[in-house]
Design a protein around this motif. Structure first.
Motif, short mmCIF file in Angstrom:
data_model
loop_
_atom_site.label_atom_id
_atom_site.label_comp_id
_atom_site.label_asym_id
_atom_site.label_seq_id
_atom_site.Cartn_x
_atom_site.Cartn_y
_atom_site.Cartn_z
N GLU A 32 26.06 39.88 50.73
CA GLU A 32 26.52 39.53 49.12
C GLU A 32 27.86 39.18 49.38
O GLU A 32 28.55 39.62 48.43
CB GLU A 32 25.98 40.67 48.29
CG GLU A 32 24.40 40.87 47.80
CD GLU A 32 24.27 41.84 46.85
OE1 GLU A 32 25.28 42.51 46.34
OE2 GLU A 32 23.08 41.85 46.51
N THR A 33 28.43 38.39 50.34
CA THR A 33 29.72 38.13 50.24
C THR A 33 29.84 36.68 50.80
O THR A 33 30.89 36.14 50.73
CB THR A 33 30.30 38.72 51.84
OG1 THR A 33 29.86 38.49 52.74
CG2 THR A 33 30.27 40.48 51.61
N ASP A 48 43.45 32.24 34.89
CA ASP A 48 42.69 33.27 34.73
C ASP A 48 43.09 34.58 35.00
O ASP A 48 42.69 35.44 34.00
CB ASP A 48 41.30 32.92 35.36
CG ASP A 48 40.67 31.62 34.93
OD1 ASP A 48 41.02 31.03 33.75
OD2 ASP A 48 39.66 31.03 35.73
N TRP A 49 43.70 34.75 36.11
CA TRP A 49 44.17 35.99 36.49
C TRP A 49 45.16 36.54 35.45
O TRP A 49 44.99 37.82 35.04
CB TRP A 49 44.74 36.03 37.78
CG TRP A 49 45.44 37.36 38.16
CD1 TRP A 49 44.79 38.57 38.16
CD2 TRP A 49 46.60 37.72 38.62
NE1 TRP A 49 45.55 39.53 38.60
CE2 TRP A 49 46.86 39.20 38.76
CE3 TRP A 49 47.95 36.87 38.30
CZ2 TRP A 49 48.05 39.90 38.95
CZ3 TRP A 49 49.04 37.68 38.79
CH2 TRP A 49 49.13 39.25 39.05
N LEU A 50 46.06 35.75 34.73
CA LEU A 50 47.02 36.22 33.83
C LEU A 50 46.44 36.74 32.55
O LEU A 50 46.77 37.46 32.02
CB LEU A 50 48.12 35.16 33.69
CG LEU A 50 49.10 34.98 34.86
CD1 LEU A 50 49.86 33.79 34.68
CD2 LEU A 50 50.04 36.10 35.14
N GLY A 130 40.66 36.61 42.69
CA GLY A 130 39.33 35.54 43.09
C GLY A 130 38.33 36.11 43.92
O GLY A 130 37.13 35.77 43.91
N VAL A 131 38.79 37.09 44.90
CA VAL A 131 37.60 37.78 45.64
C VAL A 131 36.67 38.43 44.84
O VAL A 131 35.72 38.33 45.30
CB VAL A 131 38.34 38.53 46.77
CG1 VAL A 131 37.17 39.33 47.46
CG2 VAL A 131 39.16 37.80 47.81
N GLU A 132 37.49 39.12 43.89
CA GLU A 132 36.51 39.84 43.08
C GLU A 132 35.61 39.14 42.37
O GLU A 132 34.50 39.39 41.72
CB GLU A 132 37.60 40.86 42.06
CG GLU A 132 36.58 41.55 40.96
CD GLU A 132 37.78 42.18 40.10
OE1 GLU A 132 37.32 42.58 38.57
OE2 GLU A 132 38.75 42.44 40.45
N HIS A 138 37.95 35.96 51.21
CA HIS A 138 38.83 36.73 51.63
C HIS A 138 40.17 36.27 51.02
O HIS A 138 40.39 35.20 50.50
CB HIS A 138 39.02 36.67 52.97
CG HIS A 138 39.31 35.51 53.65
ND1 HIS A 138 38.49 34.29 53.89
CD2 HIS A 138 40.52 35.23 54.32
CE1 HIS A 138 39.19 33.48 54.41
NE2 HIS A 138 40.68 33.98 54.52
N ASN A 139 41.18 37.09 50.97
CA ASN A 139 42.44 37.19 50.35
C ASN A 139 43.50 36.54 51.46
O ASN A 139 43.67 37.46 52.56
CB ASN A 139 43.07 38.44 49.88
CG ASN A 139 44.22 38.29 49.21
OD1 ASN A 139 45.01 37.33 49.30
ND2 ASN A 139 44.41 39.04 48.15
N VAL A 140 44.06 35.47 51.62
CA VAL A 140 44.73 34.84 52.57
C VAL A 140 46.14 35.63 52.53
O VAL A 140 46.94 35.37 53.38
CB VAL A 140 44.84 33.25 52.66
CG1 VAL A 140 43.48 32.70 52.86
CG2 VAL A 140 45.31 32.85 51.20
#
Length: 358
Positions: A32-33, A48-50, A130-132, A138-140
């Motif tokens: 599930e990744t 979106d994050w803000l 974004g990963v969530e 993955h987080n670069v």
């Protein structure tokens, strides 16, 4: 999962490459990744994050927006899945060296290590989001090393310099504000202080709110950041007298102007009763330092001067921490209490009386 089958089409030069990729995708799907290709841009993800930070203070959002600005300007239209570690490394280098251009066409100065590290923290958190959301595999930015912190000695005034500032303050309409600054109040606490927070009969001053700068021209009022910041301080005879005179002057100005006085109730105000912005306090502090003919230091360093003066007078660190509104005395010791040259010389004389040849 929605139950809807997703088909991913990609081209490969050989059957072997296709089978290897199929194996990777199958493994990711089983764990599930798996993240399918999407057109979500860097700008979309930042916005979106803000927007997801529902409980963040306005000042926090402003700081994060500032930290993300260079990334959004340079790579905003890029699909976030195509953002690479080299992209971020190059941007960090350019910010460190100076010369990047803002969205308004202004050239940025070199960013300090502290600002660079805040940018890295913001990038990591945004990409973690974004990963969530399953937009990224993955987080670069996860492994980016932070810039080493630049060591700088905090500037404080000696007791003599404090006296010179206060003598100049006695001739200044806003002099009571500089007494408060040198009594350990934060800029936001001075800006948010109201006359209703001061009981001149009981000789107390209560810190109940902050007024903070959240970007140019935008001031936000909120509660103190921590429980320890909300505190009630006793007033000595000198400070009580200074505030009593300032209160009387406020009443006189309100009476003289009548309807032209806005009667905001704040302690830090113009002659018409309009509250000063925190940035205005900083500018006026620079003027009083110049009038007092003392080396210029930040308004926040007046607070450092208070902690240091208390320390040199032998006030216990736990008491200084309570006065300054710190939750932990270790913060007081590490950030606000400094030995000054005169104290170091006195220590040398004292040590010389012990370590000497016979």
């Amino acid at each position: 999962m929605t139950g809807t089958r997703r088909q991913v089409r990609r081209r490969f030069k050989t059957e072997r490459e296709a089978r290897e990729e199929l194996g990777k995708v199958s493994d990711q799907a089983a764990m599930e990744t798996f993240v399918p290709r999407k057109a979500v841009t860097v700008e979309d993800m930042c916005a979106d994050w803000l927007a997801s930070l529902h409980h963040a203070r306005a000042t926090t959002l402003n700081a994060l927006t500032y930290a993300l600005a260079p990334l959004r300007e340079r790579h905003g239209t890029m699909p976030v899945q195509k953002l690479t570690r080299p992209d971020l490394d190059r941007l960090l280098k350019d910010l460190r060296d100076g010369g990047t251009v803002t969205a308004k066409g202004h050239t940025r100065r070199k960013w300090s290590p502290r600002s660079l590290n805040k940018a890295v923290d913001a990038w990591r958190s945004m990409l973690d989001y974004g990963v969530e959301r399953r937009e990224l595999a993955h987080n670069v930015a996860a492994a980016i090393k932070k810039a080493p912190k630049a060591h700088s000695e905090m500037a404080t005034y000696t007791p003599d310099e404090i006296g010179r500032v206060l003598r100049a303050a006695d001739d200044d309409r806003n002099g009571h504000l500089w007494y408060l600054a040198l009594s350990g109040l934060r800029r936001a606490e001075i800006a948010g202080l109201r006359w209703s927070d001061i009981d001149l009969d009981a000789r107390t001053l209560s810190i109940a709110r902050n007024r903070v700068q959240a970007g140019a021209g935008n001031v936000v009022e909120n509660d103190p950041k921590t429980r320890s910041s909300r505190r009630t301080l006793p007033l000595d005879d000198g400070l009580a007298a200074v505030l009593r005179r300032a209160s009387a002057r406020y009443a006189q100005e309100r009476l003289a102007l009548g309807a032209g006085h806005c009667d905001s109730g704040y302690v830090a105000v113009s002659t018409t009763g309009e509250p000063y912005t925190p940035d205005a306090l900083t500018r006026k502090w620079g003027s009083i330092c110049k009038a007092a003919k003392v080396p210029p230091i930040r308004l926040h360093d007046a607070r450092h001067s208070c902690g240091t003066a208390m320390h040199l007078r032998g006030v216990p660190v736990a008491v200084i921490a309570k006065w300054l509104g710190h939750a932990n005395p270790s913060i007081t010791t590490s950030l606000y209490v400094h030995s000054q040259d005169d104290a170091l010389k006195a220590a040398a004389v004292s040590l010389g009386g012990i370590i000497k040849s016979t």
